[in-house]
Design a protein around this motif. Structure first.
Motif, PDB file in Angstrom:
ATOM      1  N   ILE A 157       2.423   1.494  -3.827  1.00  0.00           N
ATOM      2  CA  ILE A 157       1.491   1.861  -4.903  1.00  0.00           C
ATOM      3  C   ILE A 157       0.581   2.969  -4.405  1.00  0.00           C
ATOM      4  O   ILE A 157      -0.178   2.788  -3.453  1.00  0.00           O
ATOM      5  CB  ILE A 157       0.662   0.632  -5.338  1.00  0.00           C
ATOM      6  CG1 ILE A 157       1.591  -0.480  -5.822  1.00  0.00           C
ATOM      7  CG2 ILE A 157      -0.321   1.013  -6.434  1.00  0.00           C
ATOM      8  CD1 ILE A 157       0.893  -1.800  -6.086  1.00  0.00           C
ATOM      9  N   ASP A 158       0.643   4.107  -5.061  1.00  0.00           N
ATOM     10  CA  ASP A 158      -0.135   5.270  -4.632  1.00  0.00           C
ATOM     11  C   ASP A 158      -1.634   4.999  -4.636  1.00  0.00           C
ATOM     12  O   ASP A 158      -2.351   5.463  -3.759  1.00  0.00           O
ATOM     13  CB  ASP A 158       0.170   6.480  -5.523  1.00  0.00           C
ATOM     14  CG  ASP A 158       1.586   6.980  -5.327  1.00  0.00           C
ATOM     15  OD1 ASP A 158       2.163   6.752  -4.245  1.00  0.00           O
ATOM     16  OD2 ASP A 158       2.138   7.579  -6.270  1.00  0.00           O
ATOM     17  N   ASN A 159      -2.130   4.269  -5.631  1.00  0.00           N
ATOM     18  CA  ASN A 159      -3.576   4.003  -5.735  1.00  0.00           C
ATOM     19  C   ASN A 159      -4.095   3.204  -4.544  1.00  0.00           C
ATOM     20  O   ASN A 159      -5.277   3.280  -4.223  1.00  0.00           O
ATOM     21  CB  ASN A 159      -3.890   3.217  -7.005  1.00  0.00           C
ATOM     22  CG  ASN A 159      -3.619   4.013  -8.259  1.00  0.00           C
ATOM     23  OD1 ASN A 159      -3.346   5.207  -8.212  1.00  0.00           O
ATOM     24  ND2 ASN A 159      -3.684   3.348  -9.387  1.00  0.00           N
ATOM     25  N   LEU A 160      -3.250   2.447  -3.893  1.00  0.00           N
ATOM     26  CA  LEU A 160      -3.717   1.549  -2.844  1.00  0.00           C
ATOM     27  C   LEU A 160      -3.666   2.152  -1.446  1.00  0.00           C
ATOM     28  O   LEU A 160      -4.087   1.511  -0.490  1.00  0.00           O
ATOM     29  CB  LEU A 160      -2.889   0.258  -2.868  1.00  0.00           C
ATOM     30  CG  LEU A 160      -2.925  -0.540  -4.162  1.00  0.00           C
ATOM     31  CD1 LEU A 160      -2.130  -1.821  -4.021  1.00  0.00           C
ATOM     32  CD2 LEU A 160      -4.342  -0.839  -4.589  1.00  0.00           C
ATOM     33  N   THR A 161      -3.186   3.385  -1.324  1.00  0.00           N
ATOM     34  CA  THR A 161      -3.110   3.990   0.017  1.00  0.00           C
ATOM     35  C   THR A 161      -4.499   4.196   0.604  1.00  0.00           C
ATOM     36  O   THR A 161      -4.678   4.112   1.819  1.00  0.00           O
ATOM     37  CB  THR A 161      -2.360   5.328  -0.019  1.00  0.00           C
ATOM     38  OG1 THR A 161      -2.958   6.179  -1.000  1.00  0.00           O
ATOM     39  CG2 THR A 161      -0.893   5.122  -0.331  1.00  0.00           C
ATOM     40  N   ASP A 162      -5.486   4.473  -0.235  1.00  0.00           N
ATOM     41  CA  ASP A 162      -6.856   4.685   0.243  1.00  0.00           C
ATOM     42  C   ASP A 162      -7.743   3.463   0.026  1.00  0.00           C
ATOM     43  O   ASP A 162      -8.967   3.550   0.201  1.00  0.00           O
ATOM     44  CB  ASP A 162      -7.483   5.891  -0.475  1.00  0.00           C
ATOM     45  CG  ASP A 162      -6.743   7.179  -0.149  1.00  0.00           C
ATOM     46  OD1 ASP A 162      -6.194   7.282   0.962  1.00  0.00           O
ATOM     47  OD2 ASP A 162      -6.693   8.071  -1.021  1.00  0.00           O
ATOM     48  N   ALA A 163      -7.172   2.334  -0.338  1.00  0.00           N
ATOM     49  CA  ALA A 163      -7.961   1.129  -0.617  1.00  0.00           C
ATOM     50  C   ALA A 163      -8.558   0.569   0.666  1.00  0.00           C
ATOM     51  O   ALA A 163      -7.906   0.526   1.707  1.00  0.00           O
ATOM     52  CB  ALA A 163      -7.102   0.074  -1.293  1.00  0.00           C
TER      53      ALA A 163
ATOM     54  N   TYR B  54      -5.521  -4.297 -10.649  1.00  0.00           N
ATOM     55  CA  TYR B  54      -4.305  -3.485 -10.671  1.00  0.00           C
ATOM     56  C   TYR B  54      -3.316  -4.018 -11.712  1.00  0.00           C
ATOM     57  O   TYR B  54      -2.970  -3.321 -12.649  1.00  0.00           O
ATOM     58  CB  TYR B  54      -3.638  -3.426  -9.295  1.00  0.00           C
ATOM     59  CG  TYR B  54      -2.349  -2.642  -9.339  1.00  0.00           C
ATOM     60  CD1 TYR B  54      -2.371  -1.256  -9.447  1.00  0.00           C
ATOM     61  CD2 TYR B  54      -1.114  -3.286  -9.331  1.00  0.00           C
ATOM     62  CE1 TYR B  54      -1.192  -0.533  -9.527  1.00  0.00           C
ATOM     63  CE2 TYR B  54       0.058  -2.565  -9.408  1.00  0.00           C
ATOM     64  CZ  TYR B  54       0.015  -1.199  -9.514  1.00  0.00           C
ATOM     65  OH  TYR B  54       1.175  -0.479  -9.610  1.00  0.00           O
TER      66      TYR B  54
ATOM     67  N   ASN C 169     -11.217  -3.440  -8.345  1.00  0.00           N
ATOM     68  CA  ASN C 169     -10.462  -2.910  -9.479  1.00  0.00           C
ATOM     69  C   ASN C 169      -9.229  -3.777  -9.709  1.00  0.00           C
ATOM     70  O   ASN C 169      -8.518  -4.117  -8.763  1.00  0.00           O
ATOM     71  CB  ASN C 169     -10.014  -1.471  -9.207  1.00  0.00           C
ATOM     72  CG  ASN C 169     -11.182  -0.545  -8.987  1.00  0.00           C
ATOM     73  OD1 ASN C 169     -12.124  -0.531  -9.755  1.00  0.00           O
ATOM     74  ND2 ASN C 169     -11.124   0.201  -7.901  1.00  0.00           N
TER      75      ASN C 169
ATOM     76  N   TRP D 223      -8.086  -4.477  -5.965  1.00  0.00           N
ATOM     77  CA  TRP D 223      -8.325  -3.573  -4.832  1.00  0.00           C
ATOM     78  C   TRP D 223      -9.644  -2.863  -5.005  1.00  0.00           C
ATOM     79  O   TRP D 223     -10.216  -2.795  -6.080  1.00  0.00           O
ATOM     80  CB  TRP D 223      -7.189  -2.550  -4.707  1.00  0.00           C
ATOM     81  CG  TRP D 223      -7.103  -1.599  -5.880  1.00  0.00           C
ATOM     82  CD1 TRP D 223      -6.510  -1.825  -7.070  1.00  0.00           C
ATOM     83  CD2 TRP D 223      -7.656  -0.288  -5.951  1.00  0.00           C
ATOM     84  NE1 TRP D 223      -6.644  -0.737  -7.891  1.00  0.00           N
ATOM     85  CE2 TRP D 223      -7.343   0.213  -7.225  1.00  0.00           C
ATOM     86  CE3 TRP D 223      -8.382   0.506  -5.070  1.00  0.00           C
ATOM     87  CZ2 TRP D 223      -7.742   1.490  -7.636  1.00  0.00           C
ATOM     88  CZ3 TRP D 223      -8.766   1.779  -5.472  1.00  0.00           C
ATOM     89  CH2 TRP D 223      -8.437   2.245  -6.748  1.00  0.00           C
ATOM     90  N   ARG D 224     -10.146  -2.344  -3.893  1.00  0.00           N
ATOM     91  CA  ARG D 224     -11.342  -1.466  -3.917  1.00  0.00           C
ATOM     92  C   ARG D 224     -11.304  -0.509  -2.764  1.00  0.00           C
ATOM     93  O   ARG D 224     -10.593  -0.672  -1.810  1.00  0.00           O
ATOM     94  CB  ARG D 224     -12.637  -2.255  -3.938  1.00  0.00           C
ATOM     95  CG  ARG D 224     -12.968  -2.961  -2.659  1.00  0.00           C
ATOM     96  CD  ARG D 224     -14.334  -3.565  -2.745  1.00  0.00           C
ATOM     97  NE  ARG D 224     -14.521  -4.367  -1.549  1.00  0.00           N
ATOM     98  CZ  ARG D 224     -15.675  -4.762  -1.131  1.00  0.00           C
ATOM     99  NH1 ARG D 224     -16.752  -4.482  -1.814  1.00  0.00           N
ATOM    100  NH2 ARG D 224     -15.796  -5.459  -0.048  1.00  0.00           N
TER     101      ARG D 224
ATOM    102  N   THR E 134       0.817  -1.217   0.000  1.00  0.00           N
ATOM    103  CA  THR E 134       0.000   0.000   0.000  1.00  0.00           C
ATOM    104  C   THR E 134       0.851   1.268   0.000  1.00  0.00           C
ATOM    105  O   THR E 134       0.453   2.277  -0.578  1.00  0.00           O
ATOM    106  CB  THR E 134      -0.956   0.034   1.211  1.00  0.00           C
ATOM    107  OG1 THR E 134      -0.193  -0.114   2.403  1.00  0.00           O
ATOM    108  CG2 THR E 134      -2.000  -1.058   1.106  1.00  0.00           C
TER     109      THR E 134
END
Length: 152
Positions: free
Chosen positions: A74-80, A117, A115, A151-152, A71
């Motif tokens: 990967i920037d996208n997964l910090t708020d997952a 990745y 989603n 991820w979501r 997390t």
């Protein structure tokens, strides 16, 4: 004329014999030594290795089930809210892919709006395979791993 030819032939014969024995006595076999220590590799082969690509760091985190590092990497997964790692082993990368895709279809990941990745495969080294301590994988030589990350 015959004496001159015989004399020349004799001289060439002795010259060739003397140079051959001289070479044999003075030659030493060439040995090439690799002085660098052989490093232990975790992975022997991976997707697009033949094209010079490196193993993406996220796949190593996913293989080790290191969600925290994944997390932060990967920037996208910090708020997952939720991360799903699908991992399957096979005797080749095609079998590992087939098994992991079957596992994904049998799960609720696609229905629950996860989603996609990325996906990746690699071949474990013999040392890494024996470190898994899973006798079933070791005995069947199932050293290919396929990973899918959702991820979501």
């Amino acid at each position: 004329m015959k004496n001159k030819i015989f004399l020349l032939f004799t001289i060439f014969f002795f010259i060739s014999c003397s140079t051959t024995t001289n070479i044999e006595q003075n030659s030493t076999p060439l040995t090439i030594e690799n002085k660098t220590p052989k490093e232990k590799l975790q992975f022997e082969d991976w997707k697009y290795k033949g094209f010079g690509n490196k193993i993406p760091q996220w796949s190593i985190y996913a293989y080790n089930n290191d969600i925290e590092s994944l997390t932060t990497y990967i920037d996208n997964l910090t708020d997952a809210k939720e991360i799903k790692i699908f991992k399957a082993f096979g005797i080749n990368h095609d079998q590992a892919e087939m098994i992991v895709k079957s596992n994904i279809e049998n799960s609720q990941v696609l229905e629950n709006q996860f989603n996609y990745y990325d996906s990746f495969w690699f071949k474990l080294s013999d040392e890494e395979l024996s470190a898994t301590q899973d006798e079933n994988l070791i005995n069947k030589r199932m050293n290919y791993v396929s990973l899918y990350l959702y991820w979501r």
